[in-house]
Scaffold this active site. Structure first.
Site, short mmCIF file in Angstrom:
data_model
loop_
_atom_site.label_atom_id
_atom_site.label_comp_id
_atom_site.label_asym_id
_atom_site.label_seq_id
_atom_site.Cartn_x
_atom_site.Cartn_y
_atom_site.Cartn_z
N ASP A 109 -5.81 -9.96 1.39
CA ASP A 109 -5.58 -8.57 1.79
C ASP A 109 -6.18 -8.36 3.18
O ASP A 109 -7.35 -8.04 3.33
CB ASP A 109 -6.22 -7.62 0.77
CG ASP A 109 -5.86 -6.17 1.05
OD1 ASP A 109 -5.13 -5.91 2.03
OD2 ASP A 109 -6.29 -5.29 0.28
N GLU B 59 0.83 -1.21 0.00
CA GLU B 59 0.00 0.00 0.00
C GLU B 59 0.86 1.25 0.00
O GLU B 59 0.58 2.22 -0.73
CB GLU B 59 -0.94 0.00 1.21
CG GLU B 59 -2.18 -0.85 1.05
CD GLU B 59 -3.23 -0.53 2.10
OE1 GLU B 59 -3.42 0.67 2.42
OE2 GLU B 59 -3.86 -1.48 2.61
N SER C 249 5.65 -19.81 -0.53
CA SER C 249 5.58 -21.26 -0.32
C SER C 249 5.00 -21.96 -1.53
O SER C 249 4.39 -21.35 -2.41
CB SER C 249 4.73 -21.65 0.90
OG SER C 249 5.20 -21.00 2.05
N ASP D 196 -5.12 -2.83 6.05
CA ASP D 196 -5.49 -1.56 5.42
C ASP D 196 -4.91 -0.40 6.22
O ASP D 196 -4.99 -0.40 7.46
CB ASP D 196 -7.01 -1.40 5.34
CG ASP D 196 -7.62 -2.03 4.10
OD1 ASP D 196 -6.86 -2.58 3.28
OD2 ASP D 196 -8.86 -1.98 3.96
#
Length: 822
Positions: free
Chosen positions: A336, A195, A264, A339
């Protein structure tokens, strides 16, 4: 003169004698902390005898009549082999590193205190189910039994590091294990850095259309256009965004560098795609390399059956591995779950911030950070309704924070009701895929893709809390957004059944390489940022290239070193350069360029450590990306320290006008992409000559791509670092299934710093034929033969047996410890 000479000889002899005596004393003191694996010990905290059998690789097999006593044994063995690592992780979670390391770790302590991870871990203890709480208490008692033994028997303070740093060992508590999970969540979360970088790049670029080139979306259905960051934060400074920020990745820095968060591989095949008629599962989680590895192999015999695999010292669970009926592997899901929010300060009272209903007071608390070589400092922790306020130094947040504002973080791991530990314990006890998926509903953070296999079923389920965002969120979670607008705030969590799930697909194979797994529209999406767009292409080819698979074919895929990125990009960037060079004398740049191109023309993209082509290719691509973006981004280009294949491909295919990156805006001429490719190749060859010599044919990728397993603390100490650090020449690269993520930083940009610290392959047609390995060894003690013995096998692509057969463990044991009730 003879007298002077005689005295010089005497002094030199005396100095040598002192050095020898000193070395012997150091060795004696250090060796006192080497654990004895063969003993009979009476301890408090167990109801019956605990037997710990160490097999030839130092893997403990723990047997007891009660599960509580088995977890006690695991705590004891973790403390025997990894006590320093555990105490360091606990100090990290508590924000108390500076008490040992001074000013160098103040920034890390300050961030951890502001996130308040340890307080949240303590609050979460009471939310665990009774069985998990009992296991946590028993595990802590086992750790403390080892600490008591060290103190009562003068066992070298438990680890050599405690002779250098504070040797006090406060008792382990259940909250400490939960805090370790939260530290791991921080190390595995990469959306915060993404971000910030997206916001800084948005401010830096004069042409907003170019943002989709340098930070491309993984191909698939398009997403809605996003606003420029400048429209969300009108006061943000373009010039500040261009300035380089403080570097991450320094001494004990807990924040992951961009591109070095979680990764991974994991895949599974059901019986219809297995030559043996049983299901197959392979997994290799990728984390930063260190000595010792974060992984510790262990087997526990529980009432629900035997479990074996990779544990993390400090956590009483097998995080990746198998039981008699079920196997499980994890990959970072790239959900996600973070924030950033702009919080506007009250101009009349900076102790308040704007909310949708008006000004509100920050939730604050003073916290004192003790520093070993300086006066303590006091920080003020500030929390908003959206989460904790972060310092401006975190990923250079200050450069995108307008005056009169601060930045807060919403993150799923910032929960005081975190039941991830309960989920891990119940997963370990599950008897089949269905039970494992149900048990994982309690998992909170860090989000993972859980790949599962039982005798008949294979599946993949994304686990972890999915934030619920409003459909009209201004930035869709991709950029910091105003926290006082309701639409930008989290609206709770999505139900667990919204998490992507794939059970026994028609093709018989499931898997993940951190690639995009679903393409759902916002706000039900998982993420816009994914960790892989390349490895998945090679994985798909290898999985579909065989009608049926075996344990060995899964091992072959884990160790595959072919780069799909190299196979795609080289024909593009060299299209106008192959075999077009004019005659040139030996030693001239033109001749070296032609030699390099001739080598690459015959290369198949295999990142083999013995070959020169991978180094030429990697240096060329690195130089090319820097030339493409440097004039646009200036110092901000340093943040893009790893090649982005989708960016290079967009530029050279001129997707949506991306070819504009090839023209140097500050030059009078109009450069083409062919010009940039040629200039970048010359740059790369100059760099190679300076760093590795001028003979291209004698270059070896493995010399540049050394796996760097450094001791987190003693690895910087002169002389001692040669004993505690482990370096290995390795194959692979950033985009191979045998992933060896490079550092990206000078003077050693291609060192392997982030790779598969654990590999496991499980065959449920014959479970005891399963195999696993870690990247160093079981012991954290550099004088132990188990400090790096597994690392030699890991480097060569070899494994050790992963058997639940107790007789096999005893047959080649290096010691049996029996703990009896006192």
């Amino acid at each position: 003169m003879r007298l002077v000479f005689r005295w010089l000889v005497r002094l030199a002899s005396f100095a040598i004698l002192l050095a020898v005596v000193g070395a012997c004393l150091v060795y004696y003191l250090a060796s006192r902390s080497l654990p004895d694996y063969s003993k009979d010990l009476a301890v408090e905290g167990i109801s019956g005898a605990v037997e710990i059998v160490r097999d030839n690789s130092g893997v403990p097999h723990i047997f007891a009549d009660a599960d509580r006593d088995v977890f006690f044994g695991l705590g004891y063995t973790h403390a025997q082999d990894r006590l320093w690592q555990m105490m360091l992780m606990r100090r990290t979670a508590q924000g108390r590193l500076s008490e040992l390391f001074g000013r160098r770790t103040v920034e890390t302590d300050s961030l951890i205190r502001r996130l308040d991870l340890y307080t949240l871990a303590r609050a979460s203890v009471e939310d665990q189910d009774p069985e998990t709480l009992e296991a946590l208490e028993a595990y802590a008692a086992g750790v403390n039994a080892r600490i008591d033994e060290i103190n009562s028997r003068s066992l070298g303070r438990g680890a050599p590091e405690f002779f250098v740093f504070d040797a006090r060992l406060p008792p382990w508590q259940p909250a400490d294990s939960l805090a370790v999970i939260k530290v791991m969540a921080l190390q595995l979360s990469g959306h915060l850095s993404e971000e910030v970088l997206r916001a800084r790049t948005s401010l830096a670029l004069e042409d907003e259309d170019r943002l989709a080139d340098i930070l491309p979306d993984i191909p698939g259905r398009g997403v809605a256009a996003l606003p420029e960051y400048a429209s969300l934060a009108p006061g943000a400074s373009r010039s500040a965004a261009l300035q380089p920020g403080p570097e991450t990745g320094g001494f004990l820095d807990i924040l992951p560098r961009r591109g070095l968060a979680g990764a991974s591989n994991a895949w599974a095949a059901n019986a219809s795609r297995s030559a043996s008629g049983g299901t197959l599962l392979a997994g290799d989680p990728h984390l930063g390399l260190s000595a010792p590895s974060i992984w510790y192999l262990a087997r526990m015999q529980l009432s629900s059956g035997g479990v074996i695999g990779g544990t993390i010292p400090g956590i009483p669970a097998v995080m990746v591995g198998r039981s008699e009926r079920l196997g499980w592997a994890i990959t970072s899901s790239y959900l996600d779950d973070q924030d950033l929010h702009l919080e506007e300060l009250n101009p009349d009272d900076n102790q308040q911030y704007r909310t949708p209903t008006g000004w509100a007071d920050f939730r604050t608390r003073k916290s004192i950070i003790e520093i070993s070589d300086a006066e303590p400092i006091t920080i003020t922790q500030r929390w908003t309704e959206n989460g904790p306020v972060l310092p401006g130094s975190v990923y250079n947040l200050g450069s995108i924070t307008p005056s009169g504002h601060v930045m807060s973080l919403s993150w799923t791991a910032l929960s005081g009701n975190d039941t991830s530990m309960t989920a891990a314990m119940n997963l370990m006890r599950s008897g089949n895929v269905e039970e494992a998926i149900a048990a994982s509903e309690d998992y909170v953070a860090p989000s993972q893709n859980l790949t599962l296999a039982d005798a008949e079923t294979v599946a993949m389920k994304t686990i972890g809390t999915m934030p619920r965002r409003a459909p009209n969120h201004q930035s869709e979670g991709r950029l910091p957004s105003p926290g006082w607008i309701d639409a930008n705030r989290w609206q709770g969590r999505l139900p667990y059944d919204e998490n992507p799930e794939f059970v026994n697909p028609e093709g018989g194979i499931v898997g993940n390489t951190n690639n995009k797994v679903v393409d759902r529209p916002f706000p039900r999406h998982m993420s816009f940022e994914w960790g892989d767009s390349q490895r998945v292409m090679r994985w798909r080819s290898m999985m579909q290239g065989r009608e049926v698979h075996t344990r060995d074919s899964f091992i072959e895929a884990q160790l595959d070193t072919v780069s799909p990125a190299a196979r795609t990009l080289l024909p593009l960037i060299g299209a106008d350069l192959w075999f077009t060079g004019e005659a040139a004398s030996e030693g001239t740049p033109e001749r070296r360029r032609r030699q390099a191109l001739d080598l690459l023309a015959e290369w198949n993209g295999e990142m083999n450590k013995h070959m020169p082509e991978p180094l030429i290719y990697a240096a060329w691509l690195r130089a090319l990306q820097d030339r493409l973006i440097r004039d646009e981004l200036g110092p901000l280009a340093d943040e893009y320290d790893h090649v982005e294949p989708l960016f290079i491909e967009r530029v050279f295919r001129d997707v949506d006008g991306a070819g504009a990156w090839c023209d140097v805006r500050r030059s009078a001429a109009t450069e083409t992409c062919t010009d940039m490719a040629r200039l970048a190749l010359d740059d790369a060859l100059v760099w190679i000559e300076e760093q590795h010599g001028n003979s291209l044919e004698s270059l070896r990728w493995g010399e540049a791509h050394q796996a760097v397993h450094d001791h987190q603390v003693l690895g910087e100490v002169p002389v001692l670092r040669y004993f505690v650090n482990i370096r290995q020449s390795t194959s692979g690269g950033d985009f191979t299934l045998q992933r060896g993520r490079t550092s990206g930083r000078d003077p050693h940009p291609f060192r392997n710093v982030h790779a598969a610290g654990y590999r496991g392959v499980y065959d449920f047609a014959d479970p005891d034929s399963s195999v696993f390995i870690t990247s160093t060894g079981q012991s954290g003690h550099f004088l132990s033969r188990h400090y790096d013995d597994l690392g030699q096998l890991w480097r060569r692509g070899e494994y050790i047996p992963m058997s639940l057969d107790p007789d096999l463990a005893r047959a080649a044991s290096v010691g049996v410890t029996t703990l009896r009730p006192r």
